[in-house]
Motif scaffolding. Sequence first.
Motif, PDB file in Angstrom:
ATOM      1  N   LEU A 124       0.823  -1.198   0.000  1.00  0.00           N
ATOM      2  CA  LEU A 124       0.000   0.000   0.000  1.00  0.00           C
ATOM      3  C   LEU A 124       0.866   1.261   0.000  1.00  0.00           C
ATOM      4  CD1 LEU A 124      -2.833  -0.928   2.558  1.00  0.00           C
ATOM      5  CD2 LEU A 124      -3.004  -0.816   0.052  1.00  0.00           C
ATOM      6  N   THR A 125       2.010   1.182   0.682  1.00  0.00           N
ATOM      7  CA  THR A 125       2.930   2.329   0.709  1.00  0.00           C
ATOM      8  C   THR A 125       3.455   2.634  -0.683  1.00  0.00           C
ATOM      9  OG1 THR A 125       3.583   1.841   2.996  1.00  0.00           O
ATOM     10  CG2 THR A 125       5.076   3.213   1.703  1.00  0.00           C
ATOM     11  N   ILE A 126       3.788   1.592  -1.435  1.00  0.00           N
ATOM     12  CA  ILE A 126       4.256   1.782  -2.812  1.00  0.00           C
ATOM     13  C   ILE A 126       3.163   2.457  -3.652  1.00  0.00           C
ATOM     14  CG2 ILE A 126       4.926   0.591  -4.926  1.00  0.00           C
ATOM     15  CD1 ILE A 126       7.124   0.668  -2.844  1.00  0.00           C
ATOM     16  N   VAL A 127       1.933   2.010  -3.499  1.00  0.00           N
ATOM     17  CA  VAL A 127       0.825   2.595  -4.262  1.00  0.00           C
ATOM     18  C   VAL A 127       0.581   4.037  -3.819  1.00  0.00           C
ATOM     19  CG1 VAL A 127      -1.627   2.422  -4.822  1.00  0.00           C
ATOM     20  CG2 VAL A 127      -0.235   0.352  -4.637  1.00  0.00           C
ATOM     21  N   ALA A 128       0.597   4.264  -2.505  1.00  0.00           N
ATOM     22  CA  ALA A 128       0.391   5.622  -1.991  1.00  0.00           C
ATOM     23  C   ALA A 128       1.466   6.561  -2.506  1.00  0.00           C
ATOM     24  CB  ALA A 128       0.384   5.600  -0.457  1.00  0.00           C
ATOM     25  N   ASN A 129       2.691   6.089  -2.547  1.00  0.00           N
ATOM     26  CA  ASN A 129       3.806   6.883  -3.055  1.00  0.00           C
ATOM     27  C   ASN A 129       3.576   7.265  -4.513  1.00  0.00           C
ATOM     28  OD1 ASN A 129       7.186   6.480  -4.000  1.00  0.00           O
ATOM     29  ND2 ASN A 129       6.451   8.106  -2.670  1.00  0.00           N
ATOM     30  N   ALA A 130       3.066   6.317  -5.294  1.00  0.00           N
ATOM     31  CA  ALA A 130       2.777   6.585  -6.706  1.00  0.00           C
ATOM     32  C   ALA A 130       1.634   7.579  -6.857  1.00  0.00           C
ATOM     33  CB  ALA A 130       2.441   5.283  -7.423  1.00  0.00           C
ATOM     34  N   ILE A 131       0.608   7.425  -6.042  1.00  0.00           N
ATOM     35  CA  ILE A 131      -0.530   8.350  -6.106  1.00  0.00           C
ATOM     36  C   ILE A 131      -0.067   9.782  -5.833  1.00  0.00           C
ATOM     37  CG2 ILE A 131      -2.656   9.044  -4.923  1.00  0.00           C
ATOM     38  CD1 ILE A 131      -3.243   6.060  -4.508  1.00  0.00           C
ATOM     39  N   MET A 132       0.815   9.936  -4.835  1.00  0.00           N
ATOM     40  CA  MET A 132       1.282  11.282  -4.480  1.00  0.00           C
ATOM     41  C   MET A 132       2.341  11.800  -5.441  1.00  0.00           C
ATOM     42  SD  MET A 132       1.071  11.560  -0.327  1.00  0.00           S
ATOM     43  CE  MET A 132       2.105  10.175   0.110  1.00  0.00           C
ATOM     44  N   ASN A 133       2.611  11.032  -6.488  1.00  0.00           N
ATOM     45  CA  ASN A 133       3.501  11.503  -7.548  1.00  0.00           C
ATOM     46  C   ASN A 133       2.739  11.831  -8.828  1.00  0.00           C
ATOM     47  OD1 ASN A 133       6.694  11.402  -7.367  1.00  0.00           O
ATOM     48  ND2 ASN A 133       5.848   9.996  -5.855  1.00  0.00           N
ATOM     49  N   LEU A 134       1.429  11.668  -8.793  1.00  0.00           N
ATOM     50  CA  LEU A 134       0.641  11.986  -9.969  1.00  0.00           C
ATOM     51  C   LEU A 134       0.663  13.486 -10.246  1.00  0.00           C
ATOM     52  CD1 LEU A 134      -2.483   9.717  -9.367  1.00  0.00           C
ATOM     53  CD2 LEU A 134      -0.647   9.365 -11.039  1.00  0.00           C
ATOM     54  N   ASP A 135       0.595  13.814 -11.512  1.00  0.00           N
ATOM     55  CA  ASP A 135       0.559  15.214 -11.919  1.00  0.00           C
ATOM     56  C   ASP A 135      -0.595  15.942 -11.246  1.00  0.00           C
ATOM     57  OD1 ASP A 135       1.506  17.335 -13.907  1.00  0.00           O
ATOM     58  OD2 ASP A 135      -0.601  17.183 -14.441  1.00  0.00           O
ATOM     59  N   GLU A 136      -1.723  15.290 -11.115  1.00  0.00           N
ATOM     60  CA  GLU A 136      -2.901  15.895 -10.499  1.00  0.00           C
ATOM     61  C   GLU A 136      -2.658  16.272  -9.041  1.00  0.00           C
ATOM     62  OE1 GLU A 136      -6.626  13.454 -11.847  1.00  0.00           O
ATOM     63  OE2 GLU A 136      -4.843  12.174 -11.937  1.00  0.00           O
ATOM     64  N   PHE A 137      -1.750  15.544  -8.390  1.00  0.00           N
ATOM     65  CA  PHE A 137      -1.516  15.772  -6.971  1.00  0.00           C
ATOM     66  C   PHE A 137      -0.647  17.002  -6.734  1.00  0.00           C
ATOM     67  CE2 PHE A 137       0.644  14.837  -2.868  1.00  0.00           C
ATOM     68  CZ  PHE A 137      -0.479  14.702  -2.074  1.00  0.00           C
ATOM     69  N   ILE A 138       0.328  17.223  -7.564  1.00  0.00           N
ATOM     70  CA  ILE A 138       1.247  18.349  -7.338  1.00  0.00           C
ATOM     71  C   ILE A 138       0.856  19.588  -8.134  1.00  0.00           C
ATOM     72  CG2 ILE A 138       3.162  16.811  -6.787  1.00  0.00           C
ATOM     73  CD1 ILE A 138       4.344  17.479  -9.531  1.00  0.00           C
ATOM     74  N   MET A 139      -0.247  19.500  -8.855  1.00  0.00           N
ATOM     75  CA  MET A 139      -0.735  20.649  -9.614  1.00  0.00           C
ATOM     76  C   MET A 139      -1.964  21.248  -8.939  1.00  0.00           C
ATOM     77  SD  MET A 139       1.266  20.985 -12.282  1.00  0.00           S
ATOM     78  CE  MET A 139       0.358  21.960 -13.482  1.00  0.00           C
ATOM     79  N   LYS A 140      -2.107  22.558  -9.113  1.00  0.00           N
ATOM     80  CA  LYS A 140      -3.342  23.229  -8.725  1.00  0.00           C
ATOM     81  C   LYS A 140      -4.182  23.357  -9.987  1.00  0.00           C
ATOM     82  CE  LYS A 140      -3.609  27.699  -8.462  1.00  0.00           C
ATOM     83  NZ  LYS A 140      -3.391  29.087  -8.060  1.00  0.00           N
TER      84      LYS A 140
END
Length: 930
Positions: free
Chosen positions: A913-929
């Motif tokens: 789950l940590t690996i997946v969570a790490n990937a989710i928080m690397n999505l363009d949507e996550f670091i963009m406003k």
Amino acid sequence: MSKRRRNFLVGSIGGLAVLIFLWVRPHKEVDFNAEVRPIINTKCISCHGGVKESGGFSLFSREDALKPTKSGKPAIIPGDPDDSEFMKRLVHADPEERMPYHAEPLKPEEIEILRQWIADGANWQDHWAYLKPVKPEIPTIDTTWGNNVIDNFIYQKLKTVHLNPAPQADKTTLLRRLSMDLIGLPPTEKELTEFLADSSVNAYQKQVDRLLASPHFGERWAAMWLDLARYADSRGYEKDQPRNIWRYRDYVINSFNEDKPFDQFTIEQLAGDLLPNPSESQLIATAYHRNTTNNDEGGTDDEEFRTTSVIDRVNNTWEVWQGTTMGCVQCHSHPYDPVRHEEFYQSMAFFNNSRDEDVPDETPVLAQYNPADQEKINSLKKWIGTYTSPSEKSNGLSEIDQLFSIAEPKIHPHTFDTLTNAALMDGKFMGIGHTGFARVKNVDLTGKRHIVLNAGFGGNDCRLEIRKDKLDGDVIAEATFKNEKKPGAWSFRKMLIDLKPVNGKHTLYFIAYNPKTKNIQDYAASFRWLYFMNKIPGSDHADFAPIKDTLLAILNRSDIDYTPVMQENPANFKRKSFVFERGNWLTKGKEVQPITPKFLSSFASYSSDRLGLAKWLVSKDNSLTARVTVNRFWEQLFGTGIVETLEDFGSQGAKPSHPELLDYLAISFQTDFHWSVKKLLQQIVMSAAYQQSSVASKLLISKDPANRYLARGPRVRLSAEQVRDQALAVSGLLSKKMYGKSVMPPQPDGVWQVVYSGDQWKTSDGEDAVRRALYTFWRRSSPYPSLMTFDAAGREVCVSRRIRTNTPLQALVTLNDTVFISAARGLASQMQNSGGSISDQLLYGYKRALLKNGNTRIAKVLLKLYQNADLYYRKNPDEIAKILGRVPEKKRIMQTVGMNSSVDSDQRHLACLTIVANAIMNLDEFIMKE
């Protein structure tokens, strides 16, 4: 064909082209700013401007342009282009005579513009930004779109380029955008759920009000302001030693939370110390200009680096409040804008009389005490009050207040001009050997009855004499000091020495005696500074001795909190200010007085000090401050300012995309909102323009790739601080703790390579390790690496605009940095605790991070990643402890794989789950406003 014949033909063809252009172009009055100035700035000013005046001809101003050149005649004759040498040179047949010199000739249409300009009288116009804004009429628009006046201006511009506004963003996107913009954090699940369920007309307005009232509002906007203030927790240069200035950061947070009017915010930071009876907060506010660097290296010239700091204050003030690039004017007149060389130093004169002198202890500093010591100080003041008559009580108590707070003006070792058997130790501290002396001139002793001496002694007892006017003159003060440490160990402390009554200015000789020193050249005494005081009421009474002991015990406490602040020199310490020839501080020209540049509004009604300058900056007549400030807040919300070059509103800066809107907001900010930042931001975020969807068609991107016309909502990457804070917030790890000393969250080993001291990066414990990025200890020579990777400012100097980059290093940070891995663990733990199937947990994590449901395709991708991770950890069980941050004991390394142990299975599941969570928080949507 001969060269002369070829040149003749080229010149003739060029002249014919001009004649043809003249014939076909209908006459109209030339717009100097729109048509003439761009030609001058790009083709002429490098040789004929503020830096260089070839042939004695300058286009710096109309006055300069019409002056006689070296030939004795003016190059431009208003109304007569044919007899103007300026025009003759532009169309000359000989390349050696034609202008621009050794460059491509001007185009026929450019030549005609200049010809017509001269024919019309060679009239000059001030650059738009230097004209006082006039509130424009609100455009009338034939549409139902729009929420407030901002939208009228935006829509009018869209129609001129045949674009239409985008529909409103969905409520989830809108709340995330608003929350990230106003408080720098994403909304919680509860906040989002309540907003989605609120169908009232003012549902969005309620969210705006909630976020403006949040204590985290101040943290978000302080992060922006600290770039301008070049705030850091260290002093800069090679030593880069720690600086205790966090109280200024807290002042900024509080100011934004309180919605302190921006004019007051300005005055307090630039001149809070000059206000009548300034409060502690107003004194701390002046640390804005104590964020300059301080060079503590041995052998450096204190005056050189004091001057460097003053120059930085000039450049900073003009950039932050006026959007003016003042730096180059240090060496010559501005190449493009009407700022003359001399005017830089007139501006510098406002700051040249601050008391700081690039000394190691960074005085002047504001002292703050623990509650117990503050209670003792109050008792001392009460005792002193009993020996003070009512008419003298104010002066007597202010003297002791000054001693315990700032104690200025101090005299520092570099002030001494004659040294015998004495020297500056490490270039910073005064060291005097047995029978040696140091001389200081022109000390005003009128009314002074005590000296506070911050001194050290290196062994045996030492006697110090202070003589007046001559080496064998009258002794006006003396003291014997006993070393409180073992011989050979230096003991520095503050001491109070009585001074005989003397009036007027005198030269003083400080003579040290310590016959027990083994070598006459060894230092018998050293001191860091001395401070002359008026008489302390009651100091001549017998019971003053225990009071004195208490006073010195408090002054010598090691836990006093000192904050560098600004203080103005008293009259007898006042410095003169001069022009530096070609910017060299060692080559001084004529003396100058503090005054603002002539091309801006009059300074006549203001005092010639920092307070006068601050009031002038926020006056209604100032054409720049409100424009520059409004533009800065606009850029934070939309990603680009109305004027893209936040740092440069001059003629070389970008043109405003919506000039009338900028002026409307600037005047509203001053007059309607009374400098309220919250009201300004409220108006912007309530506009339909702000609330648009950021989704863009290919056609729209081709027409307006940078979104300058605002036919869609903003879509930009989050700031460095927001990227980190959002990850911690989503993970549930982010601390809500506010204020206080800077903290040291985890960072890679070996980043801090500190010379000259034992300073170390000691990772903070508990919630201090997961506080907002705003509170991270900022060392100029090695700033926090993950923030720098996402374009945070280094803070050596003011940064008005962070330039967003997109490099693979950023992905490496969010995938591997300790903080982001910890955040992934936190999110994974929430996913695990959410229950349901593996797919349910994965989709929960996706929604928790991105605030929206994942579709079937996303669910498959996340599950595939989970399965790959599960396969990997089944084969490599030792790696589970690494990803989870739990290194097992050697004998507890898992010996079985699979479902043999429920604990092992849970751990492997959490790792996946940590690996997946790490990937989710690397999505363009996550670091963009969006």
